[in-house]
Write a protein that holds these residues in place. Structure first.
Motif, mmCIF file in Angstrom:
data_model
loop_
_atom_site.group_PDB
_atom_site.id
_atom_site.type_symbol
_atom_site.label_atom_id
_atom_site.label_comp_id
_atom_site.label_asym_id
_atom_site.label_seq_id
_atom_site.Cartn_x
_atom_site.Cartn_y
_atom_site.Cartn_z
ATOM 1 N N ARG A 617 -14.683 6.662 40.033
ATOM 2 C CA ARG A 617 -14.070 7.990 39.964
ATOM 3 C C ARG A 617 -15.189 9.015 40.104
ATOM 4 N N ILE A 618 -15.093 9.869 41.117
ATOM 5 C CA ILE A 618 -16.183 10.786 41.441
ATOM 6 C C ILE A 618 -15.711 12.225 41.316
ATOM 7 N N ILE A 619 -16.471 13.040 40.592
ATOM 8 C CA ILE A 619 -16.218 14.470 40.479
ATOM 9 C C ILE A 619 -17.184 15.179 41.412
ATOM 10 N N HIS A 620 -16.674 15.960 42.356
ATOM 11 C CA HIS A 620 -17.530 16.592 43.356
ATOM 12 C C HIS A 620 -18.357 17.719 42.755
ATOM 13 N N ARG A 621 -17.751 18.590 41.989
ATOM 14 C CA ARG A 621 -18.373 19.689 41.241
ATOM 15 C C ARG A 621 -18.831 20.866 42.109
ATOM 16 N N ASP A 622 -18.711 20.776 43.419
ATOM 17 C CA ASP A 622 -19.108 21.927 44.245
ATOM 18 C C ASP A 622 -18.200 22.062 45.463
ATOM 19 N N LEU A 623 -16.909 21.890 45.246
ATOM 20 C CA LEU A 623 -15.953 22.023 46.344
ATOM 21 C C LEU A 623 -15.774 23.501 46.676
ATOM 22 N N LYS A 624 -15.991 23.858 47.925
ATOM 23 C CA LYS A 624 -15.828 25.233 48.407
ATOM 24 C C LYS A 624 -15.701 25.183 49.922
ATOM 25 N N ALA A 625 -15.382 26.337 50.514
ATOM 26 C CA ALA A 625 -15.099 26.372 51.956
ATOM 27 C C ALA A 625 -16.307 25.948 52.784
ATOM 28 N N ILE A 659 -25.446 24.203 34.162
ATOM 29 C CA ILE A 659 -24.295 24.326 35.043
ATOM 30 C C ILE A 659 -24.749 24.273 36.494
ATOM 31 N N VAL A 660 -24.107 23.445 37.295
ATOM 32 C CA VAL A 660 -24.355 23.407 38.737
ATOM 33 C C VAL A 660 -23.050 23.701 39.453
ATOM 34 N N GLY A 661 -23.162 24.190 40.659
ATOM 35 C CA GLY A 661 -21.966 24.536 41.411
ATOM 36 C C GLY A 661 -22.060 25.950 41.938
ATOM 37 N N THR A 662 -20.928 26.530 42.296
ATOM 38 C CA THR A 662 -20.898 27.869 42.884
ATOM 39 C C THR A 662 -19.958 28.740 42.087
ATOM 40 N N TYR A 663 -20.477 29.859 41.576
ATOM 41 C CA TYR A 663 -19.639 30.785 40.826
ATOM 42 C C TYR A 663 -18.502 31.287 41.711
ATOM 43 N N GLY A 664 -17.354 31.424 41.103
ATOM 44 C CA GLY A 664 -16.149 31.788 41.856
ATOM 45 C C GLY A 664 -15.274 30.583 42.119
ATOM 46 N N TYR A 665 -15.877 29.387 42.135
ATOM 47 C CA TYR A 665 -15.129 28.149 42.331
ATOM 48 C C TYR A 665 -15.121 27.283 41.073
ATOM 49 N N ALA A 667 -14.429 25.902 37.402
ATOM 50 C CA ALA A 667 -13.389 25.968 36.382
ATOM 51 C C ALA A 667 -13.964 26.641 35.138
ATOM 52 N N PRO A 668 -13.150 27.361 34.361
ATOM 53 C CA PRO A 668 -13.679 28.106 33.205
ATOM 54 C C PRO A 668 -14.338 27.215 32.166
ATOM 55 N N GLU A 669 -13.757 26.041 31.903
ATOM 56 C CA GLU A 669 -14.334 25.175 30.868
ATOM 57 C C GLU A 669 -15.704 24.648 31.293
ATOM 58 N N TYR A 670 -15.945 24.603 32.622
ATOM 59 C CA TYR A 670 -17.233 24.145 33.131
ATOM 60 C C TYR A 670 -18.244 25.293 33.142
ATOM 61 N N ALA A 671 -17.831 26.447 33.666
ATOM 62 C CA ALA A 671 -18.737 27.593 33.762
ATOM 63 C C ALA A 671 -19.190 28.075 32.392
ATOM 64 N N THR A 798 -28.491 37.068 48.496
ATOM 65 C CA THR A 798 -29.084 35.904 49.130
ATOM 66 C C THR A 798 -28.537 34.610 48.603
ATOM 67 N N ASN A 799 -27.994 34.620 47.401
ATOM 68 C CA ASN A 799 -27.521 33.387 46.801
ATOM 69 C C ASN A 799 -26.017 33.351 46.603
ATOM 70 N N ALA A 800 -25.316 34.354 47.075
ATOM 71 C CA ALA A 800 -23.898 34.471 46.767
ATOM 72 C C ALA A 800 -23.108 33.293 47.239
ATOM 73 N N SER A 801 -23.492 32.708 48.345
ATOM 74 C CA SER A 801 -22.723 31.590 48.879
ATOM 75 C C SER A 801 -23.371 30.264 48.607
ATOM 76 N N HIS A 802 -24.515 30.280 47.922
ATOM 77 C CA HIS A 802 -25.215 29.034 47.637
ATOM 78 C C HIS A 802 -24.795 28.466 46.298
ATOM 79 N N SER A 803 -25.106 27.209 46.116
ATOM 80 C CA SER A 803 -24.801 26.550 44.859
ATOM 81 C C SER A 803 -25.913 26.770 43.850
ATOM 82 N N VAL A 804 -25.529 26.694 42.588
ATOM 83 C CA VAL A 804 -26.526 26.697 41.514
ATOM 84 C C VAL A 804 -27.009 25.270 41.370
ATOM 85 N N ASN A 805 -28.311 25.044 41.544
ATOM 86 C CA ASN A 805 -28.799 23.687 41.743
ATOM 87 C C ASN A 805 -29.665 23.164 40.609
#
Length: 815
Positions: A617-625, A659-665, A667-671, A798-805
């Motif tokens: 079972r895999i959680i992607h954690r950075d699903l976005k367009a 926290i890793v991922g992209t703000y705006g995508y 989930a609240p419990e994760y962010a 510069t980082n708006a569309s990037h992931s937090v890594n």
């Protein structure tokens, strides 16, 4: 002069009389009601008159709330016969019947009366009931005719839903076709006259929701019918009548029960004066398991499980292949057929909505012990239960065919006892197995845990990349290419061959045909030295995606670990990332609705594979367009697994300190708390779905003056509450749209982004929702996440569309 004064006086008297007449609550046989005139109930609660619904110009005779500024119609006379102009006229004829006619004196609607009154009088009561009564008859409720017997789409306090067995009158509520057309739609609700009467909702002639039978407290499956200080429920079943009704305990409350036309089924609304709006109090169906017979015969629906359907104990899928593909409609059959010559017993299924009572037998005075004995005497009896749980538990109901439409309830469910072959020997065997196997399983788990800890320590002691590249060759499970080959294929990482750049680093297209992968174009992703991702993320992506095979996941072909370079080689996606299509004015118009819907469904199937059908079972954690790529046929493929995390089969949630991922995508419990699960990906999918439909980024600040939340989530929620959902559709979608399909997608998107993770559906349910026609539950308020994220986290251009890594430290927790 006197003549002029006399004329003016007569006109004033006439105007005054008309004003008084407009406020009266009834009319006599000698009077009439024309378009433009109204009757108002004595207490001023309701008004009867002519109206035009929505954008329609047709005229209908109806009843609405008098003192509520939002015109809310609760009853319509001529639902199927609109009047095309303002010539409508209502009169009482010589048979004491109501007759509604148009300008050409054609009758468009009428009533019939069982008897003729001496002095008929039409009156609008303060309950909203329009009645014809005889003023010479002083009986309080001796009506010749009443609108409560012929409801439209609304049930109000004091109205009966069900049967008058003396006249065979069946009172049902039926939805409007649309907000512009009050003609009967396809959704309806009523009480079915089975041996054990039950509340059923239909879509056309097909059942799609069943509230279940009345058990003395509520309808078996309607948990919202709990005792409360606002209103009380009542169910009457005797030789003369079978009906359900509710009465207000708090007279200051204004509430109504509606069957609507949007497949959101039956909803109870309460008027909130301070907000000047109707608020949704409860809704059914509540969720996917409320879909009638979702799991077929002898199936049990458990909304918290994935998949939701399972066979009852002692049963197996009738068609195994269909069951595995999540088509449960053919249900389950017994593993061992019942043999009447053998001894039988019963197993108890606790906390469920009782099955369909179409084929049942009921005895209201029989206790449960006698009920069991009666069932055992009849080989056709499949199950038994109490019919009344309001007191000590009395009454007996027996089922004689397959058990249909059972679901597990979180609370307030009932017990049903199902017939099975005698299982004493089987139970003894299970006891022996459990006594022996439980300690063994515990020992194995402890051994695995200790072994895993030792392996982690070993990994930390291993050297850096130089020797690690050789050590990882077999472990990575992919071809390892040397740096010179990759550099040659990309023109020494030429800027001319660069496709783009993400949080990982730049991505290049190979310009060397024949060098790699049988001459196919490739995409080369090179880890940037300035990237926050390191060897751990690199290995993570390689190990995870190398073992995944699905048409909606991008395919990893090879990798390179040499010197300080960490490089991934993917199949090339000629149509780029999804964000470059849906957020670009020129390219966005190239994606019509059919293509966008196929992309939505493809992403959903890819996530379902990750969450349920892959080896882990895999959680992607950075699903976005930007992490969804499109191939040459616009088939979507999920990419970028550097932040993904595998779960064991028994794990449902994990916690991380960073926290890793992209703000705006996120989930609240994760962010906010670092908690992530499959429901975190569901939240991200919901955001992505709404972006695809609207063509707007969730992180874009929208002009939304009537709502504090000005991001896409707030905008969608506002449009949904105001019934303006279609305004959300991307203006670039000018072609023919399947509006029902679009509305369903927006509805599913809102279900995915609900604040509480437990309220969100899992991906198996999402896939079925997107491709089905069944009822969807009402979404709860979403998480307006971007409004609580500090601006410093998301404002950098510069980082708006990037992931937090950030590298994470992860701790597994059961839930």
């Amino acid at each position: 002069m006197n003549n002029h004064l006399s004329l003016c006086l007569r006109l004033c008297i006439a105007c005054l009389w008309l004003n008084v007449y407009a406020l009266t609550d009834g009319m006599k046989a000698s009077q009439s009601l024309r378009d433009g005139e109204t009757l108002v109930s004595n207490g001023g609660n309701f008004e009867l008159g002519f109206f035009s619904p929505g954008r329609s110009k047709d005229r209908y005779l109806g009843i609405w709330y008098k003192n509520i500024p939002v015109r809310t119609v609760v009853w319509v006379a001529n639902r199927e016969s609109p009047i095309k102009d303002s010539s409508g006229l209502l009169v009482i004829n010589n048979t004491s019947s109501l007759v509604l006619s148009n300008g050409s004196n054609s009758v468009v609607w009428s009533t019939s009366s069982a008897r003729v009154a001496q002095d008929p009088f039409l009156q609008l009561l303060d309950l909203g009931n329009l009645v014809v009564r005889d003023t010479k008859d002083e009986s309080a409720d001796n009506y010749l005719w009443q609108s409560f017997d012929y409801p439209s789409d609304t049930m109000m306090p004091g109205m009966k839903l069900g049967w008058d067995l003396r006249t065979r009158l069946n009172r049902r509520i039926t939805a409007w076709k649309s907000s512009d057309d009050p003609a009967p739609g396809e959704f309806s609700s009523g009480v079915e006259l089975d041996a054990y009467p039950q509340l059923v909702m239909y879509r056309g002639t097909r059942e799609f929701y069943r509230g279940g039978p009345w058990n003395g407290l509520r309808f078996s499956g309607a948990l919202s019918m709990k005792k409360n200080p606002v209103y009380e429920f009542k169910f009457v079943s005797n030789k003369e009548e079978v009906y359900y009704t509710f009465q207000l305990l708090n007279k200051s409350v204004i509430t109504r029960l509606v069957v609507n036309e949007t497949a959101m089924a039956r909803q109870r609304y309460v008027w909130v004066e301070t907000e000047m709006s109707w608020k949704l109090y409860s809704s059914v169906p509540r969720d996917y398991c409320d879909t009638y017979s979702l799991c077929g015969a002898n199936g049990l629906c458990v909304i918290s499980d994935s998949p939701a359907c399972q066979c009852l104990e002692g049963f197996k899928p009738k068609v195994d292949s269909s069951w595995k593909s999540m088509d449960w409609s053919q249900g389950c059959i017994r593993e061992e057929p019942l043999d009447c010559a053998r001894k039988h017993d019963f197993i108890r299924i606790s906390g469920v909505k009782l099955p369909d009572t179409t084929h049942t037998w009921v005895n209201e005075s029989m206790d449960l012990k006698k009920c069991k004995e009666t069932c055992l005497k009849n080989c056709s009896c499949m199950a038994y239960s109490n019919s009344d749980i309001s007191g000590r538990g009395s009454g007996c109901v027996l089922w004689f065919e397959d058990l249909i439409d059972i679901r597990k309830l979180s609370d307030g469910g009932q017990d049903i006892h199902m017939r099975v072959p005698s299982s004493k020997q089987v139970n003894r065997l299970r006891l022996v197995i459990s006594v022996v196997m439980v300690p063994i399983c515990v020992l194995l788990l402890l051994t695995c845990y200790l072994f895993r800890g030792r392996m982690k320590g070993k990994d930390k002691d291993e050297g850096q990349v130089g020797h690690g590249a050789v050590a990882e060759r077999e472990d990575l499970g992919l071809p390892l290419l040397d740096l010179a080959t990759v550099a040659r294929a990309t023109g020494d990482f030429s800027v001319d061959n660069q496709l783009g750049e993400g949080g990982f680093g730049p991505v290049y297209k190979s310009n060397f045909q024949g060098v790699l992968m049988d001459g196919k174009d490739i995409a080369v992703k090179r880890l940037s030295k300035s990237s926050g991702q390191g060897l751990d993320e690199f290995k993570n992506e390689v190990k995870l995606i190398a073992k995944l095979q699905h048409r909606n996941l991008v395919r990893l072909l090879a990798c390179c670990i040499e010197e300080d370079e960490k490089i991934l080689i993917y199949e090339y996606m000629c149509n780029g990332s999804l964000d470059s299509s849906i957020f670009d004015q020129s390219r966005g118009s190239l994606l019509d609705w059919t293509q966008r819907f196929n992309i939505i469904c493809g992403i959903a199937r890819g996530l379902l594979y990750l969450h349920q059908d892959s080896r882990l079972r895999i959680i992607h954690r950075d699903l976005k367009a930007s992490n969804v790529l499109l191939d040459d046929t616009l088939n979507p493929k999920i990419s970028d697994f550097g932040m993904a995390r595998p779960f064991g089969g028994d794990q449902s949630q994990a916690k991380t300190r960073r926290i890793v991922g992209t703000y705006g995508y996120m989930a609240p419990e994760y962010a906010l708390y670092g908690l992530f699960s499959v429901k975190s990906d569901v939240f991200s999918f919901g955001i992505l779905l709404l972006e695809i439909v609207s063509g707007k980024k969730n992180t874009t600040r929208l002009d939304n003056p009537h709502n504090y939340h000005s991001n896409l989530i707030g905008y969608v929620w506002q449009m949904w509450r105001e019934g303006r959902t279609l305004e959300l559709i991307d203006p670039l979608l000018d072609g023919a749209l399947g509006q029902h399909e679009v509305m369903r997608c927006i509805h599913v998107g809102l279900l995915c982004i609900q604040q509480n993770p437990d309220d969100r559906p899992n991906m198996s349910t999402v896939v079925l929702m997107l491709n089905g026609e069944s009822m969807l539950p009402q979404p709860k308020e979403p998480a307006f996440l971007i409004d609580v994220i500090p601006s410093a986290c998301s404002s950098s251009p510069t980082n708006a569309s990037h992931s937090v890594n950030d590298i994470t430290i992860t701790m597994m927790e059961g839930r």
